[in-house]
Write a protein that holds these residues in place. Structure first.
Motif, mmCIF file in Angstrom:
data_model
loop_
_atom_site.group_PDB
_atom_site.id
_atom_site.type_symbol
_atom_site.label_atom_id
_atom_site.label_comp_id
_atom_site.label_asym_id
_atom_site.label_seq_id
_atom_site.Cartn_x
_atom_site.Cartn_y
_atom_site.Cartn_z
ATOM 1 N N GLY B 253 0.809 -1.207 0.000
ATOM 2 C CA GLY B 253 0.000 0.000 0.000
ATOM 3 C C GLY B 253 0.847 1.264 0.000
ATOM 4 O O GLY B 253 0.504 2.262 -0.650
ATOM 5 N N ILE B 254 1.955 1.234 0.714
ATOM 6 C CA ILE B 254 2.832 2.409 0.778
ATOM 7 C C ILE B 254 3.476 2.656 -0.585
ATOM 8 O O ILE B 254 3.578 3.791 -1.048
ATOM 9 C CB ILE B 254 3.891 2.208 1.892
ATOM 10 C CG1 ILE B 254 3.199 2.342 3.250
ATOM 11 C CG2 ILE B 254 5.039 3.208 1.742
ATOM 12 C CD1 ILE B 254 4.094 2.113 4.440
ATOM 13 N N VAL B 255 3.881 1.585 -1.246
ATOM 14 C CA VAL B 255 4.490 1.718 -2.576
ATOM 15 C C VAL B 255 3.455 2.211 -3.581
ATOM 16 O O VAL B 255 3.727 3.109 -4.376
ATOM 17 C CB VAL B 255 5.101 0.377 -3.023
ATOM 18 C CG1 VAL B 255 5.501 0.419 -4.487
ATOM 19 C CG2 VAL B 255 6.294 0.027 -2.145
ATOM 20 N N LEU B 256 2.237 1.665 -3.515
ATOM 21 C CA LEU B 256 1.196 2.094 -4.457
ATOM 22 C C LEU B 256 0.866 3.573 -4.268
ATOM 23 O O LEU B 256 0.662 4.306 -5.242
ATOM 24 C CB LEU B 256 -0.062 1.237 -4.297
ATOM 25 C CG LEU B 256 0.076 -0.238 -4.707
ATOM 26 C CD1 LEU B 256 -1.243 -0.975 -4.506
ATOM 27 C CD2 LEU B 256 0.532 -0.365 -6.160
ATOM 28 N N ALA B 257 0.847 4.027 -3.016
ATOM 29 C CA ALA B 257 0.586 5.441 -2.762
ATOM 30 C C ALA B 257 1.735 6.289 -3.313
ATOM 31 O O ALA B 257 1.514 7.351 -3.891
ATOM 32 C CB ALA B 257 0.410 5.678 -1.265
ATOM 33 N N ALA B 258 2.965 5.794 -3.166
ATOM 34 C CA ALA B 258 4.139 6.563 -3.607
ATOM 35 C C ALA B 258 4.175 6.736 -5.127
ATOM 36 O O ALA B 258 4.694 7.727 -5.633
ATOM 37 C CB ALA B 258 5.416 5.888 -3.125
ATOM 38 N N VAL B 259 3.637 5.760 -5.865
ATOM 39 C CA VAL B 259 3.685 5.851 -7.329
ATOM 40 C C VAL B 259 2.362 6.370 -7.904
ATOM 41 O O VAL B 259 2.220 6.480 -9.120
ATOM 42 C CB VAL B 259 4.027 4.495 -7.990
ATOM 43 C CG1 VAL B 259 5.419 4.057 -7.593
ATOM 44 C CG2 VAL B 259 2.996 3.436 -7.643
#
Lengths: 74, 414
Positions: B253-259
């Protein structure tokens, strides 16, 4: 199938195998064929007592693709 | 289904966008500059401590550094497996996975970190030489420029290896360096048996970080079993694709938010030898996290399949590509992967029994080749069929899901 120490293993060099089918003909209980004629090894481990018949199949492979590997690195 | 060529003409210029979630290690200093030259590299990273074999091995054991090329094999085990006699170090920068960019980003933007790691390993095992293997001349040129900047790299050379997906496999690289074809070998003998220690470019950059931090500071981030950071290449239906350095275990989820990814339909992790997953934001991006989810982190490719594309059509494009990337050496792969691709095309067309046929052919090719290409292709397609059951049913009922194939899963970016 548990591998007992000292057992050898049938290996196929897939880059050499052309699916001639002699291994299946000589070892029908051990090696089957897929829909394209390439071998499927049902029972890869070979006990000392079974070595002779497997060696005959190894020697018969026209592509030199069938091997009996006795080094247990797996 | 949209028809797209397997290998569109000239490769597009590589997007080298990269940033870190949390404190950057490998990517340190790249916030401000495109490329760290030797002076910049030393200013950012400081001096590297010399090492002998025993110290390096103890550091690697404590830090648990595993290979970042996809297989995750511990680097310490490779060093221990090196046969006596002259050793040769090979830096694998061929990065043959279409959506992976992280190794080329390292070589283009912070090449001295990779060279530091390679030279440290070379010194510790008294290797004769270091060869950096890459797939293209532009990457080779930047590595040669970095070598020319250094006074300690006279035994380092660069070689361009031309080839497709399977040419980046460890034994294929070694075979090509010896003048043979860039193809996997029939015997599954590891390169270390011949004195060759081949490691992925990121793995060696991690060694350079480890030697500077020491194993305990190295383990201040990441998980207990997988300390440190890792690079992931994120692409597909995202607003900001790029290479991201994350602590091991970072939630998806953190990676998806970052991209900038809004509500994915599905995600692909581990590239095209990896697997399809539901976009669970709690999924931990580590080897253990992916194993728990029945998948693999592979070389760190994370691709987002958006809600507006036909997921089964996306799968079909990749299945065609996987079949075309067979080296043509092994029968089950030569016949099995096209059969698998036809099965997936039948899924798209909504034919009955296509699911059973797909799963059957996936089982039929698994483990039956000189390299892991058939195994990886089987894993990829099988995971998709399990995840996309409802999609397959929509195709079965209506011959289509009504969405176009948008090409969220990139092919042939080399």
């Amino acid at each position: 199938m548990t591998t007992v120490r000292g057992d050898a293993r049938i290996e196929i060099d897939w880059t050499r195998c052309d699916g001639h089918g002699l291994c299946h003909a000589l070892l029908p209980a051990r090696i089957g064929r897929d829909e394209w004629g390439f071998p499927i090894i049902w029972k890869p481990t070979v006990t000392t007592a079974e070595t002779a018949e497997v060696r005959r199949a190894v020697a018969a492979c026209p592509a030199l693709a069938l091997r009996l590997d006795s080094t247990q690195i797996r | 289904m949209t028809a797209l060529a397997h290998r569109p003409g000239p490769p597009p210029a590589l997007d080298t966008t990269a940033w870190a979630v949390g404190a950057p290690r490998l990517l340190a200093g790249l916030e401000r500059v495109q490329r760290l030259d030797l002076a910049g590299h030393r200013a950012v990273h400081g001096p590297i401590r010399g090492t002998d074999r025993d110290l390096l091995l103890s550091h690697l054991d404590v830090a648990g550094v595993a290979g970042r090329g996809g297989a995750g094999f511990p680097l310490a085990a490779k060093i221990r497996a090196l046969a006596g006699g002259p050793a040769h170090i090979v830096v694998n920068g061929t990065e043959s996975e279409p959506a992976s960019r992280k190794d080329r980003v390292l070589l283009l933007r912070t090449p001295h970190l990779v060279l530091d790691g390679a030279l440290a390993v070379a010194a510790s095992v008294r290797a004769r030489d270091v060869t950096v293997a890459v797939h293209s001349e532009d990457i080779a040129a930047t590595v040669r420029a970095a070598i020319a900047e250094r006074s300690d790299a006279h035994r380092v050379s660069v070689r361009v290896i031309v080839g497709g997906f399977v040419s980046g496999e460890a034994r294929a690289v070694v075979r090509a360096l010896r003048g043979g074809p860039a193809l996997p070998t029939g015997r599954r003998t590891p390169p270390t048996a011949d004195g060759v220690l081949l490691a992925n470019a990121e793995t060696l950059a991690q060694v350079a970080v480890l030697l500077r931090l020491g194993p305990y500071r190295f383990a201040e981030t990441g998980t207990r079993d997988e300390p440190g950071t890792t690079l992931i290449s994120v692409g597909g239906a995202v607003g900001r694709p790029g290479v991201i350095e994350i602590p091991f275990g970072t939630p998806l989820g953190i990676v998806l938010a970052a991209v900038g990814s809004a509500e994915p339909q599905a995600i692909v992790v581990g590239g095209y030898h990896g697997g399809w997953h539901a976009p669970n934001p709690q999924l931990r991006l580590s080897r253990a996290g992916l194993a728990t989810a029945g998948g693999t982190l592979g070389a760190g490719v994370v691709l987002v399949v958006g809600r507006d594309t036909c997921a089964i059509g996306e799968l079909a494009r990749v299945a065609d590509w996987l079949a075309a990337e067979s080296a043509g050496q092994c029968g089950p792969c030569v016949f099995g992967l096209p059969a698998l691709a036809r099965d997936v095309a039948a899924l798209v067309a909504g034919r009955r029994r296509a699911v059973a046929s797909t799963l059957g052919h996936a089982r039929a090719v698994d483990g039956r080749g000189a390299c892991a290409h058939p195994d990886g292709a089987a894993r990829f397609v099988t995971s998709a069929v399990h995840l996309l059951r409802d999609e397959a049913n929509r195709h079965l009922k209506a011959r289509s899901c009504g969405r176009p194939v948008l090409g969220h899963l990139p092919l042939g970016t080399r």
